[in-house]
Write a protein that holds these residues in place. Structure first.
Motif, PDB file in Angstrom:
ATOM      1  N   THR A  44      45.912  40.067  44.178  1.00  0.00           N
ATOM      2  CA  THR A  44      46.137  41.512  43.910  1.00  0.00           C
ATOM      3  C   THR A  44      46.048  42.379  44.955  1.00  0.00           C
ATOM      4  O   THR A  44      45.566  42.298  46.143  1.00  0.00           O
ATOM      5  N   LYS A  85      41.275  43.112  44.268  1.00  0.00           N
ATOM      6  CA  LYS A  85      40.609  43.533  42.930  1.00  0.00           C
ATOM      7  C   LYS A  85      40.490  42.063  42.283  1.00  0.00           C
ATOM      8  O   LYS A  85      41.376  41.155  42.396  1.00  0.00           O
ATOM      9  N   THR A  86      39.706  41.936  41.301  1.00  0.00           N
ATOM     10  CA  THR A  86      39.795  41.003  40.440  1.00  0.00           C
ATOM     11  C   THR A  86      40.021  41.487  38.817  1.00  0.00           C
ATOM     12  O   THR A  86      38.966  42.303  38.473  1.00  0.00           O
ATOM     13  N   LEU A  87      40.991  41.248  38.461  1.00  0.00           N
ATOM     14  CA  LEU A  87      41.726  41.953  37.239  1.00  0.00           C
ATOM     15  C   LEU A  87      41.557  40.631  35.928  1.00  0.00           C
ATOM     16  O   LEU A  87      42.181  39.705  36.302  1.00  0.00           O
ATOM     17  N   SER A 118      33.401  39.506  39.778  1.00  0.00           N
ATOM     18  CA  SER A 118      33.797  40.231  40.872  1.00  0.00           C
ATOM     19  C   SER A 118      33.691  39.681  42.164  1.00  0.00           C
ATOM     20  O   SER A 118      34.331  40.258  43.143  1.00  0.00           O
ATOM     21  N   VAL A 122      47.823  46.985  38.969  1.00  0.00           N
ATOM     22  CA  VAL A 122      47.565  47.131  37.796  1.00  0.00           C
ATOM     23  C   VAL A 122      48.756  47.636  36.750  1.00  0.00           C
ATOM     24  O   VAL A 122      49.085  47.170  35.709  1.00  0.00           O
ATOM     25  N   ASP A 146      38.447  45.678  35.734  1.00  0.00           N
ATOM     26  CA  ASP A 146      38.355  45.636  37.057  1.00  0.00           C
ATOM     27  C   ASP A 146      36.948  45.177  37.151  1.00  0.00           C
ATOM     28  O   ASP A 146      36.043  46.206  36.991  1.00  0.00           O
ATOM     29  N   GLU A 157      34.796  44.521  39.730  1.00  0.00           N
ATOM     30  CA  GLU A 157      34.133  45.007  40.933  1.00  0.00           C
ATOM     31  C   GLU A 157      33.603  46.315  40.495  1.00  0.00           C
ATOM     32  O   GLU A 157      32.610  46.826  40.815  1.00  0.00           O
ATOM     33  N   ARG A 158      34.747  47.170  39.870  1.00  0.00           N
ATOM     34  CA  ARG A 158      34.431  48.614  39.620  1.00  0.00           C
ATOM     35  C   ARG A 158      33.657  48.717  38.479  1.00  0.00           C
ATOM     36  O   ARG A 158      33.467  49.955  38.129  1.00  0.00           O
TER      37      ARG A 158
END
Length: 364
Positions: free
Chosen positions: A123, A127-129, A232, A301, A341, A343-344
């Protein structure tokens, strides 16, 4: 802004009973719709009366209490807040198991979802999505809510669920999340079994991926399921749960996708009935893999939004639309699309078909 008539946002905190009470009071309209939907579905497609469904649901109380007594307290709170009986709210939480007590195991009572996970390996921005399109009976769309739960001794949870159901698709403040694909088999597990949506709540109450796997495999599930889970920390796992067995596939190449048939070789002995009832499962999975491999850049995204809106093999596509040529009871549509998302601790959420509905950024 999201249409608050669809997917109202409910924030609850306190003890498990207090959380349930807020859920039941503020989502009473949606609980009404959920009960109306499943009361009709149990009878029309499985020949099960609502009273019998409630009686069957009560048989799970000892198992749920053994698994985590907080969950029965939360269910009791939903019942008191919405004005329904505990057994009626229980029937919603074991709705998958009740449907499978009928003689039909086919697309008229099996959802047809497409799930994915993309880790920092592939990504943009590391990110980890995690997410999915959730396809189901469109009448239940008006029975769905977005819940943000602030808990005293467990992680906070953000999830999209059917009103009255305490565990569904979402993520928590420990940075882990879960999505769901329906799987089915004509094999039945005897003895003590755990409802799949209760297991999902156990997963959302976990703090690590290994704890998530343990939460859904420490007891046999009462019906088959696939959970795409991620952290995350940059890991993703495809967890297939069959009758009395399971397997986990790690996202070694940085991503995974799943639809509605068993994939792991470990479970090839299982009589997979969903691949017969939903043959588009093979096409949706193939299409996801094709689109990912065709990208010449790190996944964004925006790329995922485009994938979720894909109409190849329409109307039984990743972005699914009701097929007017099918009997009404067999029609499925995309009720919502979600991209988390981890992490966020936020999500992009489309309240309907992503080909027409805008994704909204939701963060608590």
């Amino acid at each position: 802004m999201i249409n608050k008539e669809l997917f109202p946002i409910i924030i609850a905190s306190g003890t498990p009973y207090e959380i349930g009470l807020i859920h039941g009071r503020e989502a009473k309209k949606q609980v009404d719709i959920s009960i109306s939907t499943y009361k009709a579905m149990f009878w029309d497609y499985s020949g099960i009366r609502w009273e019998d469904a409630c009686n069957y649901a009560r048989t799970f109380i000892p198992t749920i209490n053994e698994y985590d007594p907080d969950y029965m307290e939360e269910i009791r709170g939903i019942a008191d807040g919405s004005g329904y009986g505990i057994d009626e709210i229980l029937a919603l939480n074991v709705r998958s198991e009740i449907v499978l007590q009928g003689s039909q195991i086919n697309s008229s009572n099996t959802d047809g979802c497409t799930t994915f996970v993309f880790t920092p390996q592939v990504t943009e921005g590391g990110k980890t999505l995690l997410g999915q399109n959730w396809d189901w009976k469109m009448t239940e769309q008006a029975g769905c809510i977005i819940m943000h739960i602030r808990q005293e001794k467990k992680p906070d949870i953000t999830m999209v669920t059917e009103a009255g159901i305490i565990g569904k698709i979402g993520y928590n403040s420990a940075g882990i999340g879960v999505t769901l694909n329906a799987l089915s088999s004509n094999m039945k597990v005897e003895g003590k079994v755990l409802p799949l949506h209760i297991a999902m709540r156990g997963m959302l109450d976990s703090r690590t991926l290994s704890d998530m796997i343990r939460a859904t495999t420490c007891m046999n599930l009462s019906c088959c399921a696939h959970y795409m889970i991620a952290s995350s920390k940059g890991e993703g796992v495809s967890l297939e749960v069959g009758p009395g067995d399971f397997d986990a596939l790690y996202a070694e190449e940085g991503w995974l996708a799943h639809t509605n048939h068993f994939i792991t070789p470990r479970l090839m002995y299982v009589k997979d009935t969903t691949r017969v009832s939903l043959p588009d499962s093979f096409l949706r999975l193939g299409r996801m893999r094709t689109m990912v491999r065709a990208l010449d850049h790190k996944i964004r995204v925006a790329d995922i939004k485009e994938m979720m809106a894909d109409h190849t093999s329409y109307p039984d596509s990743i972005c699914r639309h009701e097929d007017v040529l099918e009997p009404e009871g067999k029609r499925l549509g995309t009720i919502f699309s979600i991209i988390m998302d981890l992490e966020r601790e936020e999500m992009y959420f489309a309240p309907g078909n992503p080909c027409t509905e805008e994704y909204h950024l939701i963060k608590f």
